[in-house]
Design a protein around this motif. Structure first.
Motif: not given
Length: 268
Positions: A127, A190, A193, A197, A202-204
């Motif tokens: 992450s 995945s 993330d 969410e 913030t996602t990768f």
């Protein structure tokens, strides 16, 4: 070859930060300031001693951001009370032979960039560094555990030398990029993330370069480290005794660090 963006590292002042800045759009917590009431008695008011006034003079001040206290690293966001810097990663346990290889690599790299220093610990990021309010930490970790519950342990190999910078280009890193096990890392990211969410975080990065950072320095040192230096470092790795087995590692757990708290999620 241009330097790859650094995966999952910020350039904040300290690895032991317990708090971080508020996310955009979120209100700052109210201070614990004391409310003054009116005195209904018509008595004379005496001046408050300076020693008492000084007791509360710094309640709203953040910590001094002195980069000399953490190797010259530059904080990219202001400290704000009540928020915690959080990072998800797979720990990389360094064996004695790995540290022997690192000594040789660092010694050669320092002939090109003398200010390089060894990383204090090793890991592979899943992450970016994100911000959690304190009361989100336990629900966030529980969500991570739920999403990690079905994952099996797996072997990966990290033996490709690459040069990275953080997004602000205030720090440069020498790393070993993953060359096998990439698909498993993408599956883990995945799921991480999805948790991000859920918490509006913030996602990768897209198309991440999973790697173990070995050494770092302040500033953008890509020009000095790429080319001849990078070639020599790769030759050292390729020719190091038993490097193929040495750099093949079993991923056994996912770890979450939030401020000074650590949470471990063992893989099956």
């Amino acid at each position: 070859m241009s330097a790859a963006p650094l995966v999952g590292y910020s350039s904040s002042g300290s690895e032991d930060e317990t708090e971080a800045p508020a996310a955009a759009g979120r209100s700052k917590p109210r201070s614990g300031g004391r409310r003054c009431g009116q005195n209904s008695l018509p008595t004379q008011r005496f001046p408050v001693p300076d020693s008492v006034l000084s007791m509360f003079s710094s309640t709203e001040e953040g910590p001094e951001d002195d980069s000399t206290k953490h190797g010259g690293r530059i904080r990219t966001f202001p400290h704000e009370r009540g928020n915690w810097a959080t990072h998800i990663y797979i720990p990389y346990e360094a064996k004695e032979e790995f540290l022997d290889l690192l000594d040789v690599l660092l010694s050669r790299a320092q002939t090109f960039v003398p200010r390089l220093v060894q990383m204090e610990e090793f890991h592979l990021s899943l992450s970016q560094s994100v911000v959690l309010r304190h009361h989100w930490i336990l629900p966030f970790v529980q969500a991570l555990k739920d999403h990690m519950a079905s994952f099996q342990r797996f072997f990966f190999t990290a033996n490709q030398v690459k040069i990275y910078t953080n997004q602000e280009k205030t720090r440069t890193f020498i790393g070993l990029e993953v060359t096998s096990g990439h698909a498993q890392f993408l599956d883990l990211v995945s799921e991480v993330d999805r948790v991000m969410e859920e918490f509006d975080l913030t996602t990768f990065y897209q198309n991440p370069s999973f790697h173990v950072s070995l050494a770092w320095c302040v500033g953008d040192a890509c020009l000095q480290l790429e080319g001849q230096c990078l070639q020599e470092l790769q030759e050292i790795v390729d020719e190091f005794e038993d490097s193929e087995m040495l750099l093949r590692v079993l991923a056994e757990q996912v770890r979450c660090k939030s401020g000074n708290k650590f949470f471990s999620m063992p893989l099956k």
